[in-house]
Design an enzyme around this catalytic site. Sequence first.
Site, PDB file in Angstrom:
ATOM      1  N   ASP A  36       0.825  -1.207   0.000  1.00 33.31           N
ATOM      2  CA  ASP A  36       0.000   0.000   0.000  1.00 33.31           C
ATOM      3  C   ASP A  36       0.860   1.258   0.000  1.00 33.31           C
ATOM      4  OD1 ASP A  36      -2.419  -1.284  -0.106  1.00 33.31           O
ATOM      5  OD2 ASP A  36      -2.917  -0.992   2.002  1.00 33.31           O
ATOM      6  N   ASP A 109      -8.037  -3.651   2.623  1.00 32.77           N
ATOM      7  CA  ASP A 109      -7.792  -3.069   3.940  1.00 32.77           C
ATOM      8  C   ASP A 109      -8.782  -3.589   4.976  1.00 32.77           C
ATOM      9  OD1 ASP A 109      -5.723  -1.575   2.869  1.00 32.77           O
ATOM     10  OD2 ASP A 109      -7.032   0.100   2.379  1.00 32.77           O
TER      11      ASP A 109
END
Length: 147
Positions: A36, A109
């Site tokens: 990420d 996530d």
Amino acid sequence: VQDVFGLCMCVLFLDTIKLNAVKVGAVLLIVAFFYDIFFVFVTPLLTKHGESIMVNVATSGGPPKADPSWCEKYPTTEECKGGDPLPMLFAVPRIGDYQGGMSMLGLGDIVLPGLLLSFASRFDEAKRLMGLVSGGAGRAAGSGGGS
């Protein structure tokens, strides 16, 4: 509609995929953390126009190209139309923001920490059942908890 679809995908994924060990969950979370960081914050430094590859893919073309104040006055112009988000993120409205808009939360996530939480839940339930089978209060037979 898209958020409901994304939620169903998260639940289905967490119901289908099960981790066998805490190490697997920890490695997945660590790798996803650096993934990420790279694709959201480093790729704008590496691309020609300073665009985040992850934001571009998730929003199917990126946010509007025009100035936000211009788009507030003329929202129907072509420069003010951003891409349509794919069903791989939740579009969460910003509360208290005078310009409105949405924040993006990727399904990964939610799913990756969810895998670790579901493993912990199954582990706790297995420990509790072992205690019931052995006749104790959560301890395995012969583990000795006294002085």
